[in-house]
Design a protein around this motif. Structure first.
Motif, mmCIF file in Angstrom:
data_model
loop_
_atom_site.group_PDB
_atom_site.id
_atom_site.type_symbol
_atom_site.label_atom_id
_atom_site.label_comp_id
_atom_site.label_asym_id
_atom_site.label_seq_id
_atom_site.Cartn_x
_atom_site.Cartn_y
_atom_site.Cartn_z
ATOM 1 N N SER A 187 42.324 -40.952 -8.943
ATOM 2 C CA SER A 187 41.589 -42.099 -8.398
ATOM 3 C C SER A 187 42.326 -43.399 -8.678
ATOM 4 C CB SER A 187 40.199 -42.155 -9.029
ATOM 5 O OG SER A 187 39.496 -43.276 -8.543
ATOM 6 N N ASN A 188 42.213 -44.334 -7.782
ATOM 7 C CA ASN A 188 42.705 -45.700 -8.042
ATOM 8 C C ASN A 188 41.661 -46.535 -8.773
ATOM 9 O OD1 ASN A 188 45.258 -45.383 -6.754
ATOM 10 N ND2 ASN A 188 44.266 -45.570 -4.758
ATOM 11 N N HIS A 189 40.502 -45.930 -9.061
ATOM 12 C CA HIS A 189 39.397 -46.679 -9.676
ATOM 13 C C HIS A 189 38.840 -45.921 -10.872
ATOM 14 C CE1 HIS A 189 39.503 -49.176 -6.085
ATOM 15 N NE2 HIS A 189 39.504 -48.065 -5.375
ATOM 16 N N ALA A 190 39.708 -45.505 -11.793
ATOM 17 C CA ALA A 190 39.256 -44.737 -12.954
ATOM 18 C C ALA A 190 38.326 -45.590 -13.824
ATOM 19 C CB ALA A 190 40.453 -44.279 -13.772
ATOM 20 N N THR A 191 37.253 -44.954 -14.294
ATOM 21 C CA THR A 191 36.282 -45.649 -15.139
ATOM 22 C C THR A 191 36.124 -44.979 -16.501
ATOM 23 O OG1 THR A 191 34.529 -44.336 -14.132
ATOM 24 C CG2 THR A 191 34.931 -46.526 -13.199
ATOM 25 N N ALA A 192 36.749 -43.807 -16.688
ATOM 26 C CA ALA A 192 36.566 -43.073 -17.942
ATOM 27 C C ALA A 192 37.830 -42.290 -18.255
ATOM 28 C CB ALA A 192 35.382 -42.118 -17.825
ATOM 29 N N ARG A 193 38.105 -42.170 -19.535
ATOM 30 C CA ARG A 193 39.277 -41.407 -19.964
ATOM 31 C C ARG A 193 38.874 -40.421 -21.064
ATOM 32 N NH1 ARG A 193 40.611 -46.157 -17.952
ATOM 33 N NH2 ARG A 193 42.324 -46.127 -16.465
ATOM 34 N N VAL A 194 39.289 -39.159 -20.865
ATOM 35 C CA VAL A 194 38.947 -38.091 -21.805
ATOM 36 C C VAL A 194 40.155 -37.845 -22.716
ATOM 37 C CG1 VAL A 194 38.316 -35.647 -22.013
ATOM 38 C CG2 VAL A 194 37.374 -37.030 -20.132
ATOM 39 N N ASP A 195 39.904 -37.783 -24.006
ATOM 40 C CA ASP A 195 40.959 -37.500 -24.984
ATOM 41 C C ASP A 195 41.412 -36.042 -24.824
ATOM 42 O OD1 ASP A 195 42.590 -37.071 -27.178
ATOM 43 O OD2 ASP A 195 41.081 -37.624 -28.675
ATOM 44 N N VAL A 196 42.666 -35.854 -24.439
ATOM 45 C CA VAL A 196 43.193 -34.493 -24.249
ATOM 46 C C VAL A 196 44.402 -34.237 -25.162
ATOM 47 C CG1 VAL A 196 42.309 -34.316 -21.888
ATOM 48 C CG2 VAL A 196 44.651 -35.149 -22.260
ATOM 49 N N THR A 197 44.439 -34.961 -26.258
ATOM 50 C CA THR A 197 45.559 -34.809 -27.198
ATOM 51 C C THR A 197 45.738 -33.344 -27.611
ATOM 52 O OG1 THR A 197 45.067 -37.026 -28.015
ATOM 53 C CG2 THR A 197 46.504 -35.650 -29.388
ATOM 54 N N ALA A 198 44.607 -32.644 -27.809
ATOM 55 C CA ALA A 198 44.674 -31.266 -28.316
ATOM 56 C C ALA A 198 45.008 -30.250 -27.222
ATOM 57 C CB ALA A 198 43.352 -30.893 -28.981
ATOM 58 N N THR A 199 44.917 -30.655 -25.944
ATOM 59 C CA THR A 199 45.053 -29.657 -24.869
ATOM 60 C C THR A 199 46.123 -30.000 -23.834
ATOM 61 O OG1 THR A 199 43.189 -30.740 -23.751
ATOM 62 C CG2 THR A 199 42.698 -28.748 -25.029
ATOM 63 N N ILE A 200 46.875 -31.071 -24.036
ATOM 64 C CA ILE A 200 47.903 -31.435 -23.047
ATOM 65 C C ILE A 200 48.972 -30.342 -22.949
ATOM 66 C CG2 ILE A 200 49.234 -32.850 -24.693
ATOM 67 C CD1 ILE A 200 48.740 -33.683 -20.974
ATOM 68 N N ASP A 201 49.246 -29.654 -24.053
ATOM 69 C CA ASP A 201 50.233 -28.557 -23.999
ATOM 70 C C ASP A 201 49.715 -27.399 -23.148
ATOM 71 O OD1 ASP A 201 52.032 -29.932 -25.550
ATOM 72 O OD2 ASP A 201 51.458 -28.952 -27.431
ATOM 73 N N ARG A 202 48.380 -27.164 -23.210
ATOM 74 C CA ARG A 202 47.805 -26.082 -22.385
ATOM 75 C C ARG A 202 47.917 -26.413 -20.908
ATOM 76 N NH1 ARG A 202 43.026 -24.749 -25.154
ATOM 77 N NH2 ARG A 202 41.675 -24.094 -23.455
ATOM 78 N N LYS A 203 47.750 -27.708 -20.579
ATOM 79 C CA LYS A 203 47.925 -28.129 -19.176
ATOM 80 C C LYS A 203 49.355 -27.784 -18.709
ATOM 81 C CE LYS A 203 47.844 -32.353 -16.325
ATOM 82 N NZ LYS A 203 46.761 -33.277 -15.937
ATOM 83 N N LEU A 204 50.338 -28.074 -19.558
ATOM 84 C CA LEU A 204 51.734 -27.792 -19.189
ATOM 85 C C LEU A 204 51.982 -26.285 -19.097
ATOM 86 C CD1 LEU A 204 53.217 -30.648 -21.326
ATOM 87 C CD2 LEU A 204 53.423 -30.457 -18.835
ATOM 88 N N ASP A 205 51.377 -25.524 -20.003
ATOM 89 C CA ASP A 205 51.500 -24.055 -19.922
ATOM 90 C C ASP A 205 50.889 -23.536 -18.623
ATOM 91 O OD1 ASP A 205 52.745 -23.931 -22.339
ATOM 92 O OD2 ASP A 205 50.972 -23.315 -23.479
ATOM 93 N N ALA A 206 49.726 -24.091 -18.259
ATOM 94 C CA ALA A 206 49.057 -23.649 -17.030
ATOM 95 C C ALA A 206 49.898 -24.019 -15.805
ATOM 96 C CB ALA A 206 47.663 -24.274 -16.941
ATOM 97 N N LEU A 207 50.500 -25.189 -15.840
ATOM 98 C CA LEU A 207 51.364 -25.597 -14.717
ATOM 99 C C LEU A 207 52.535 -24.630 -14.537
ATOM 100 C CD1 LEU A 207 51.300 -29.470 -15.109
ATOM 101 C CD2 LEU A 207 50.877 -28.234 -12.961
ATOM 102 N N ARG A 208 53.063 -24.133 -15.648
ATOM 103 C CA ARG A 208 54.203 -23.199 -15.560
ATOM 104 C C ARG A 208 53.837 -21.909 -14.826
ATOM 105 N NH1 ARG A 208 54.708 -24.816 -20.958
ATOM 106 N NH2 ARG A 208 56.137 -26.572 -21.041
ATOM 107 N N ALA A 209 52.548 -21.586 -14.775
ATOM 108 C CA ALA A 209 52.130 -20.385 -14.047
ATOM 109 C C ALA A 209 52.398 -20.517 -12.544
ATOM 110 C CB ALA A 209 50.641 -20.106 -14.289
ATOM 111 N N HIS A 210 52.527 -21.754 -12.055
ATOM 112 C CA HIS A 210 52.757 -21.966 -10.614
ATOM 113 C C HIS A 210 54.260 -21.968 -10.313
ATOM 114 C CE1 HIS A 210 48.529 -22.763 -9.833
ATOM 115 N NE2 HIS A 210 48.513 -23.491 -10.938
ATOM 116 N N ALA A 211 54.900 -20.822 -10.626
ATOM 117 C CA ALA A 211 56.369 -20.763 -10.562
ATOM 118 C C ALA A 211 56.893 -20.935 -9.138
ATOM 119 C CB ALA A 211 56.847 -19.441 -11.150
ATOM 120 N N SER A 212 56.105 -20.555 -8.127
ATOM 121 C CA SER A 212 56.599 -20.694 -6.745
ATOM 122 C C SER A 212 56.676 -22.154 -6.329
ATOM 123 C CB SER A 212 55.694 -19.922 -5.774
ATOM 124 O OG SER A 212 54.439 -20.573 -5.614
ATOM 125 N N GLN A 213 55.937 -23.011 -6.999
ATOM 126 C CA GLN A 213 55.895 -24.428 -6.639
ATOM 127 C C GLN A 213 56.716 -25.292 -7.580
ATOM 128 O OE1 GLN A 213 53.986 -25.194 -3.726
ATOM 129 N NE2 GLN A 213 54.162 -22.962 -3.794
#
Ligand SMILES: [Zn+2]
Length: 268
Positions: A187-213
Motif C-alpha cells: 500500500s502507498n498508505h500504510a497505517t500499521a507496522r508489525v514487528d517481524v524481527t523473529a520471522t523475517i528469515d522464515r519469509k526468505l526461506d519461504a521465498l526460496r521455495a518459488h525456485a521457478s520465479q
C-alpha cells in the motif's frame, strides 16, 4: 516507556499489537503471499493464530517461454506455493484456478471468495491494496494484484456477511460471516507496522521455495532485508511489514493494548 532506538531514524509509532485468531491471505499469484505478508503471517501463527491462503490464479503465465505448457507450469507453481505455505505454517491453501494475467473481479470470483471466507471464517483478511496503481513513483502494480485486492474487499464487505448474497451458499450451510478487519499490503498508505524481527528469515526461506520465479535468492534477500529494516526503523525494531488496516467492526471487548499504543486506541 523508554525509547530503545539509538539510531538516526527515530521510531515514530508503536508496533501493531492486534492479532487475529484466524486470518486469510488472498492473493493473485503463487509467491505474492511470500513477497507480501509472509513474515507477519509466520509471527501470528507462532503466537497461536491459524492462517489460510487463497491463491486466485496458479501463475500459469509466470515464465519467459511462449511455448511452455501453462498446465505444467501451474502444477509446478502450486507445488512451490504449497511448500512455501508449509514453511510459513498455514493450515492450508486453496487455488481458485483463475487465469493468470486475466484476473477479473466478477461475480464468479466473488462467489468463490465468499465461499472460502464463510468456510474458514477469518477475523482478518490480508490482500493487496487495490488502490495501488503505482508503487509510489517507482513502478506499476500488476493488474491481477489490483483485481485480487478489490475482489477480496468486495467479498469481505458486504457479500460474506450478507445472508442474501449468493443465498444458495447459506442454504448449503455456509452461514454469513463478518470479517472484522482488512490488512492491505503493498500500500502507498500504510497505517500499521508489525514487528517481524523473529520471522523475517522464515519469509526468505519461504521465498526460496518459488525456485521457478526466483533464480537468484541472494538478490531477493538484498532488497527484502533493507525494505523490512526501513519499515522496522519506524517502530524501533529490526524488521517490520507495513499494512493499511481497515477496521470494519471493532472488537466487542477490546484486546489489551500495550502502553504505547493505548493512546491511539482511545482516539477512535
Ligand atoms: Zn503477483
Amino acid at each position: 516507556m523508554a525509547d530503545p532506538t539509538p539510531d538516526p531514524v527515530t521510531a515514530s509509532e508503536a508496533p501493531h499489537a492486534w492479532r487475529p485468531a484466524r486470518f486469510m491471505v488472498i492473493t493473485a499469484h503463487p509467491d505474492d503471499a511470500e513477497f507480501g505478508p509472509a513474515a507477519t503471517a509466520a509471527a501470528w501463527i507462532d503466537a497461536g493464530s491459524v492462517g489460510w491462503l487463497v491463491c486466485c490464479t496458479s501463475g500459469d503465465a509466470g515464465g519467459e517461454d511462449p511455448d511452455a505448457d501453462p498446465i505444467e507450469l501451474s502444477a509446478l507453481r502450486e507445488k512451490e506455493q504449497r511448500d512455501a505455505a508449509a514453511v510459513v505454517g498455514y493450515a492450508g491453501v486453496t487455488f481458485l484456478h483463475q487465469p493468470d494475467g486475466a484476473l477479473v473481479n466478477d461475480l464468479a470470483l466473488r462467489e468463490h471468495l465468499v465461499r472460502e471466507i464463510r468456510t474458514f471464517r477469518p477475523d482478518a483478511v490480508l490482500a493487496t491494496d487495490p488502490e495501488t496503481l503505482f508503487y509510489g513513483d517507482g513502478g506499476v502494480n500488476h493488474a491481477d494484484h489490483r483485481a485480487a485486492g478489490i475482489a477480496a474487499v468486495d467479498a469481505v464487505y458486504p457479500a460474506a456477511r450478507n445472508p442474501m448474497s449468493f443465498p444458495w451458499l447459506a442454504r448449503e450451510g455456509l452461514a454469513s460471516h463478518s470479517v472484522k478487519r482488512l490488512y492491505l499490503f503493498w500500500s502507498n498508505h500504510a497505517t500499521a507496522r508489525v514487528d517481524v524481527t523473529a520471522t523475517i528469515d522464515r519469509k526468505l526461506d519461504a521465498l526460496r521455495a518459488h525456485a521457478s520465479q526466483i533464480k537468484d535468492p541472494s538478490r531477493i534477500e538484498a532488497w527484502i532485508r533493507p525494505w523490512a529494516a526501513e519499515e522496522g526503523a519506524r517502530i524501533g525494531v529490526a524488521a517490520a511489514e507495513a499494512f493499511r488496516v481497515i477496521v470494519i467492526d471493532e472488537d466487542e471487548a477490546p484486546a489489551p493494548e500495550p502502553e504505547s499504543s493505548a493512546r491511539e486506541a482511545h482516539e477512535t
